[in-house]
Design a protein around this motif. Structure first.
Motif, PDB file in Angstrom:
ATOM      1  N   PRO A  28       0.817  -1.229   0.000  1.00  0.00           N
ATOM      2  CA  PRO A  28       0.000   0.000   0.000  1.00  0.00           C
ATOM      3  C   PRO A  28       0.844   1.271   0.000  1.00  0.00           C
ATOM      4  CG  PRO A  28      -0.834  -1.567   1.601  1.00  0.00           C
ATOM      5  CD  PRO A  28       0.476  -2.121   1.119  1.00  0.00           C
ATOM      6  N   THR A  31       1.287   2.912  -3.390  1.00  0.00           N
ATOM      7  CA  THR A  31       0.127   3.442  -4.113  1.00  0.00           C
ATOM      8  C   THR A  31      -0.450   4.665  -3.409  1.00  0.00           C
ATOM      9  OG1 THR A  31      -1.336   1.874  -2.979  1.00  0.00           O
ATOM     10  CG2 THR A  31      -0.474   1.228  -5.147  1.00  0.00           C
ATOM     11  N   ASN A  32       0.383   5.378  -2.660  1.00  0.00           N
ATOM     12  CA  ASN A  32      -0.106   6.599  -2.015  1.00  0.00           C
ATOM     13  C   ASN A  32      -0.417   7.704  -3.021  1.00  0.00           C
ATOM     14  OD1 ASN A  32      -0.250   5.803   0.670  1.00  0.00           O
ATOM     15  ND2 ASN A  32       1.886   6.286   1.063  1.00  0.00           N
ATOM     16  N   LYS A  53      -4.122  10.190  -1.506  1.00  0.00           N
ATOM     17  CA  LYS A  53      -5.021   9.395  -0.677  1.00  0.00           C
ATOM     18  C   LYS A  53      -6.141  10.226  -0.073  1.00  0.00           C
ATOM     19  CE  LYS A  53      -3.637   5.162  -1.032  1.00  0.00           C
ATOM     20  NZ  LYS A  53      -4.466   4.223  -1.791  1.00  0.00           N
ATOM     21  N   ASN A  73     -10.770   3.757  -2.137  1.00  0.00           N
ATOM     22  CA  ASN A  73      -9.642   3.336  -1.298  1.00  0.00           C
ATOM     23  C   ASN A  73      -9.898   1.990  -0.611  1.00  0.00           C
ATOM     24  OD1 ASN A  73      -7.945   5.524  -1.837  1.00  0.00           O
ATOM     25  ND2 ASN A  73      -8.887   6.789  -0.269  1.00  0.00           N
ATOM     26  N   ASN A  76      -9.155  -0.496  -3.336  1.00  0.00           N
ATOM     27  CA  ASN A  76      -7.930  -0.265  -4.112  1.00  0.00           C
ATOM     28  C   ASN A  76      -8.206  -0.199  -5.607  1.00  0.00           C
ATOM     29  OD1 ASN A  76      -6.238  -0.273  -1.776  1.00  0.00           O
ATOM     30  ND2 ASN A  76      -6.360  -2.500  -1.760  1.00  0.00           N
TER      31      ASN A  76
END
Length: 128
Positions: A28, A31-32, A53, A73, A76
């Motif tokens: 994770p 993928t900020n 985010k 979120n 994802n």
């Protein structure tokens, strides 16, 4: 590392709409910052939409007001709603991601070199 898989491309007439999706998996942390870039054979990659985010989005001039980037979120998933498509939008579209901090720089920026991971792409073709 992040693993990204795009879907939703296709052929559409000018003025039409398409919605692209990107399912992200992996670390994770990687993928900020999420975004979309596109590429036409023989041309440079163009990153045109990013989101952090918190949901803050930034767009390039070429798509501002026509495209909308969003994310789920919890699951994802990254989305790209493309409206009022033009033949100039024809390209391979890629989902891309990066950590929030990389190489000593923090923040999600509309810079292609900031992004470290991308998927295989999905083709978008807009006919006139």
């Amino acid at each position: 590392q992040a693993h990204l898989v795009e879907s939703g491309g296709g052929s559409v007439e000018a003025g039409g709409s398409l919605r692209l999706s990107c399912v992200a998996s992996g670390n994770p942390y990687d993928t900020n910052c999420m975004g979309w870039f596109r590429q036409v054979p023989g041309k440079e990659r163009e990153i045109f939409a990013i989101i952090d985010k918190s949901g803050r989005a930034t767009y390039g001039d070429s798509v501002e007001g026509r495209f909308t980037i969003s994310q789920d979120n919890a699951n994802n998933i990254l989305y790209l709603q493309m409206n009022r498509l033009e033949p100039e939008d024809t390209a391979m579209y890629y989902c891309t991601s990066s950590p929030y901090c990389r190489r000593g720089v923090c923040g999600c920026r509309l810079l292609i070199d900031d992004f470290l991971y991308w998927g295989r792409g999905t083709q978008v073709t807009v006919s006139s």
